[in-house]
Enzyme design. Structure first.
Site, PDB file in Angstrom:
ATOM      1  N   ASP A   9       0.991 -10.430   4.764  1.00  0.00           N
ATOM      2  CA  ASP A   9      -0.344  -9.900   4.492  1.00  0.00           C
ATOM      3  C   ASP A   9      -1.435 -10.959   4.483  1.00  0.00           C
ATOM      4  OD1 ASP A   9      -0.027  -7.214   4.273  1.00  0.00           O
ATOM      5  OD2 ASP A   9      -1.163  -7.143   2.392  1.00  0.00           O
ATOM      6  N   THR A  10      -1.078 -12.148   4.017  1.00  0.00           N
ATOM      7  CA  THR A  10      -2.082 -13.206   3.875  1.00  0.00           C
ATOM      8  C   THR A  10      -2.622 -13.628   5.239  1.00  0.00           C
ATOM      9  OG1 THR A  10      -0.230 -14.712   3.852  1.00  0.00           O
ATOM     10  CG2 THR A  10      -1.190 -14.155   1.716  1.00  0.00           C
ATOM     11  N   ARG A  23       0.849  -1.208   0.000  1.00  0.00           N
ATOM     12  CA  ARG A  23       0.000   0.000   0.000  1.00  0.00           C
ATOM     13  C   ARG A  23       0.870   1.238   0.000  1.00  0.00           C
ATOM     14  NH1 ARG A  23      -2.139  -3.521   3.216  1.00  0.00           N
ATOM     15  NH2 ARG A  23      -4.040  -4.454   2.479  1.00  0.00           N
ATOM     16  N   CYS A  34       0.380 -23.204  -1.682  1.00  0.00           N
ATOM     17  CA  CYS A  34       1.104 -22.383  -0.711  1.00  0.00           C
ATOM     18  C   CYS A  34       2.169 -23.159   0.058  1.00  0.00           C
ATOM     19  CB  CYS A  34       0.097 -21.785   0.271  1.00  0.00           C
ATOM     20  SG  CYS A  34       0.887 -20.792   1.543  1.00  0.00           S
ATOM     21  N   LEU A  35       3.378 -22.646  -0.002  1.00  0.00           N
ATOM     22  CA  LEU A  35       4.490 -23.251   0.743  1.00  0.00           C
ATOM     23  C   LEU A  35       4.290 -23.092   2.247  1.00  0.00           C
ATOM     24  CD1 LEU A  35       7.480 -24.342   0.693  1.00  0.00           C
ATOM     25  CD2 LEU A  35       8.175 -21.954   0.733  1.00  0.00           C
ATOM     26  N   GLY A  36       3.649 -22.007   2.647  1.00  0.00           N
ATOM     27  CA  GLY A  36       3.546 -21.693   4.075  1.00  0.00           C
ATOM     28  C   GLY A  36       2.244 -22.152   4.711  1.00  0.00           C
TER      29      GLY A  36
HETATM   30  C1  HEM Z   1      -3.550 -17.727   5.544  1.00  0.00           C
HETATM   31  C2  HEM Z   1      -2.395 -17.384   5.017  1.00  0.00           C
HETATM   32  C3  HEM Z   1      -1.995 -17.677   3.606  1.00  0.00           C
HETATM   33  C4  HEM Z   1      -2.779 -17.754   2.480  1.00  0.00           C
HETATM   34  C5  HEM Z   1      -4.292 -17.588   2.387  1.00  0.00           C
HETATM   35  C6  HEM Z   1      -1.879 -18.030   1.370  1.00  0.00           C
HETATM   36  C7  HEM Z   1      -2.300 -18.204   0.066  1.00  0.00           C
HETATM   37  C8  HEM Z   1      -1.469 -18.602  -0.964  1.00  0.00           C
HETATM   38  C9  HEM Z   1      -1.908 -18.912  -2.290  1.00  0.00           C
HETATM   39  C10 HEM Z   1      -3.355 -18.809  -2.787  1.00  0.00           C
HETATM   40  C11 HEM Z   1      -0.836 -19.284  -3.018  1.00  0.00           C
HETATM   41  C12 HEM Z   1      -0.807 -19.756  -4.475  1.00  0.00           C
HETATM   42  C13 HEM Z   1      -0.414 -18.645  -5.404  1.00  0.00           C
HETATM   43  C14 HEM Z   1      -0.514 -19.061  -6.855  1.00  0.00           C
HETATM   44  O1  HEM Z   1      -0.970 -20.169  -7.174  1.00  0.00           O
HETATM   45  O2  HEM Z   1      -0.150 -18.236  -7.705  1.00  0.00           O
HETATM   46  C15 HEM Z   1       0.324 -19.184  -2.145  1.00  0.00           C
HETATM   47  C16 HEM Z   1       1.620 -19.448  -2.514  1.00  0.00           C
HETATM   48  C17 HEM Z   1       2.712 -19.223  -1.692  1.00  0.00           C
HETATM   49  N1  HEM Z   1       2.698 -18.904  -0.358  1.00  0.00           N
HETATM   50 FE1  HEM Z   1       1.070 -18.617   0.774  1.00  0.00          FE
HETATM   51  N2  HEM Z   1      -0.593 -18.071   1.833  1.00  0.00           N
HETATM   52  C18 HEM Z   1      -0.614 -17.882   3.188  1.00  0.00           C
HETATM   53  C19 HEM Z   1       0.472 -17.866   4.043  1.00  0.00           C
HETATM   54  C20 HEM Z   1       1.797 -18.021   3.676  1.00  0.00           C
HETATM   55  C21 HEM Z   1       2.905 -17.982   4.580  1.00  0.00           C
HETATM   56  C22 HEM Z   1       2.833 -17.786   6.099  1.00  0.00           C
HETATM   57  C23 HEM Z   1       4.029 -18.141   3.831  1.00  0.00           C
HETATM   58  C24 HEM Z   1       5.418 -18.174   4.411  1.00  0.00           C
HETATM   59  C25 HEM Z   1       6.486 -17.822   3.941  1.00  0.00           C
HETATM   60  C26 HEM Z   1       3.609 -18.295   2.444  1.00  0.00           C
HETATM   61  C27 HEM Z   1       4.439 -18.477   1.356  1.00  0.00           C
HETATM   62  C28 HEM Z   1       4.004 -18.782   0.086  1.00  0.00           C
HETATM   63  C29 HEM Z   1       4.908 -19.054  -1.022  1.00  0.00           C
HETATM   64  C30 HEM Z   1       6.428 -19.036  -0.984  1.00  0.00           C
HETATM   65  C31 HEM Z   1       4.108 -19.329  -2.139  1.00  0.00           C
HETATM   66  C32 HEM Z   1       4.571 -19.666  -3.549  1.00  0.00           C
HETATM   67  C33 HEM Z   1       4.636 -21.166  -3.709  1.00  0.00           C
HETATM   68  C34 HEM Z   1       5.043 -21.611  -5.092  1.00  0.00           C
HETATM   69  O3  HEM Z   1       4.865 -20.851  -6.032  1.00  0.00           O
HETATM   70  O4  HEM Z   1       5.539 -22.735  -5.229  1.00  0.00           O
HETATM   71  N3  HEM Z   1       2.242 -18.219   2.391  1.00  0.00           N
HETATM   72  N4  HEM Z   1      -0.096 -18.784  -0.904  1.00  0.00           N
END
Ligand code: HEM
Length: 401
Positions: free
Chosen positions: A241-242, A168, A348-350
């Site tokens: 942010d997520t 933002r 999602c990795l996380g």
């Molecule tokens: C409730 C919390 C979270 C939500 C709703 C969320 C949601 C998502 C979604 C929808 C994707 C897929 C994106 C795509 O297909 O283009 C994603 C990917 C990813 N998320 Fe999360 N996320 C969350 C928390 C986190 C946390 C805590 C981390 C920690 C570092 C994280 C790291 C990542 C990474 C690195 C990817 C990319 C994975 C890849 O491309 O192989 N996320 N997330």
């Protein structure tokens, strides 16, 4: 008069409309009824909203690619790893990253997160009110991220400032050039920060993630400095942010639905199922973009190679074809293959970390502040894109009153 959203004749959906972000589920239902392929107002990008179509796209990265120019919009100088690259390169990165985010690894962080949650509650509980986003939903994932990365908690303010500078930027609304410039400036500071951390870990290794990145071998070679930076950048943006958005959406829902909240208070054992159901119902990451690489037909619409599409995860998650009684929030729902974390290779990795943060946060909040409501006369505000509840004023009875 405000334009109807979506346009009833064309199905053009304004995804930036705050009213849509605040209450998207009825609009998702309308799309399901009227348009298999809708469009994004302004961009014209087709929108997929059925569960089966969104899952198909997420699972076929050769047709629906994650490599696209629009991704540089977040100030990054190179594609973020692994989010903005396709398999097979992406698969190699996931092999070395997945082990660091397993359920087991993440559980080791739970005591620290529980402590952080309680410290934040301590700061507001006696006041009987707070603005939830600022008091809890923003700082908790920030502190969790610093613990995860092995960085000092004193850097929280700096991290939040940098994150806001990207997500933002403080510029007049609609001034895209100013936003671009601000993001570029901020991203340089983010890269410089992590450059320093890498130098430090090379000189004095520790048991933390950045040290791991400097040592791990992928396909028989070490990661370059740029690769490490590109991984840190996506953690920084993806991990903060997520979780903030999911916490805000969940508490806003529970504040407005006291009977559901009472169930969590009386039976905290249902928390893991409730977290999944809230993720499904709220799906804070409403959509993810993809670039069509090969012509593909969805229903009776052919998407041409080169087309940017939006996959409406939130709509897929309330599709009656996949979820019986999809518009009922059911904390006992057993089969819940929601797409709040995506699906396919980029899932999602996380997710284990996020689930643990959400469970611990909701457990502690309801244990200590079980009886809260939205402050009378106030209306929460929700930002589009990632549905952060940027203004969520809560009140609860003061102790002893
Ligand atoms: C409730 C919390 C979270 C939500 C709703 C969320 C949601 C998502 C979604 C929808 C994707 C897929 C994106 C795509 O297909 O283009 C994603 C990917 C990813 N998320 Fe999360 N996320 C969350 C928390 C986190 C946390 C805590 C981390 C920690 C570092 C994280 C790291 C990542 C990474 C690195 C990817 C990319 C994975 C890849 O491309 O192989 N996320 N997330």
């Amino acid at each position: 008069m405000p334009r109807p959203n979506p346009d009833p004749n064309t199905g053009a959906l304004n995804v930036q409309d705050p009213a849509f972000a605040a209450r998207p589920q009825p609009i998702y239902a309308w799309l399901h009824e009227h348009f298999r392929v809708a469009t994004t107002l302004g961009l014209g990008a087709p929108i997929l909203s059925r569960y089966e179509d969104v899952v198909f796209a997420l699972r076929h990265p050769k047709i629906f690619s994650s490599e696209m120019e629009v991704h540089m919009a977040l100030g990054n100088e190179r594609p973020m790893i692994p989010q903005q690259i396709d398999p097979p390169a992406q698969t190699s990165y996931r092999k070395i990253l997945d082990s660091q985010f397993s359920r087991q690894r993440v559980l080791a962080l739970e005591p620290a997160i529980r402590r952080h949650a309680n410290e934040l509650i301590d700061a507001v509980i006696d006041r009987g009110e707070c603005e939830f986003d600022r008091a809890f939903a923003i700082p908790l994932p920030g502190r969790a991220f610093l613990s995860l990365m092995g960085l000092p908690q004193e850097h929280l303010e700096l991290f939040l400032e940098l994150k806001n500078g990207i997500i933002r930027p403080p510029v007049p609304p609609g001034d895209l050039a100013a936003a671009y410039e601000f993001r570029a400036k901020t991203s340089k500071r983010i890269y410089a920060y992590f450059e320093q951390v890498i130098d430090d870990r090379l000189a004095s290794p520790r048991e933390d993630l950045v040290t791991y990145f400097t040592r791990v071998e992928m396909d028989g070679r070490k990661l370059s400095r740029e690769e490490i930076l590109d991984i840190c950048y996506v953690f920084f943006l993806g991990g903060l942010d997520t979780v903030t958005a999911t916490l805000g959406c969940s508490i806003a829902y529970l504040a407005a639905n006291p009977a559901q909240r009472q169930r969590l208070v009386e039976d905290p054992a249902i928390m893991p199922l409730a977290v999944e159901e809230l993720l499904r119902w709220e799906t804070p990451v409403m959509l993810v973009p993809r670039l069509v690489r090969e012509d593909v037909t969805i229903g009776d619409v052919t998407l041409k190679a080169g087309t940017l599409v939006n996959l409406l995860l939130g709509a897929a998650d309330v599709d009656e074809r996949e979820f019986p009684e999809a518009h009922r929030v059911d904390f006992n729902r057993q089969r819940n293959r929601h797409l709040a974390f995506g699906a396919g290779p980029h899932r999602c990795l996380g997710s284990h970390l996020a689930r643990m943060e959400l469970r611990v946060a909701l457990e502690e909040w309801h244990r200590r502040i079980p009886d809260y409501a939205i402050k009378p006369g106030e209306t929460p505000r929700v930002s589009p894109g990632i549905r952060e509840v940027t203004y969520l004023p809560l009140v609860w009875p003061k102790r002893g009153s």
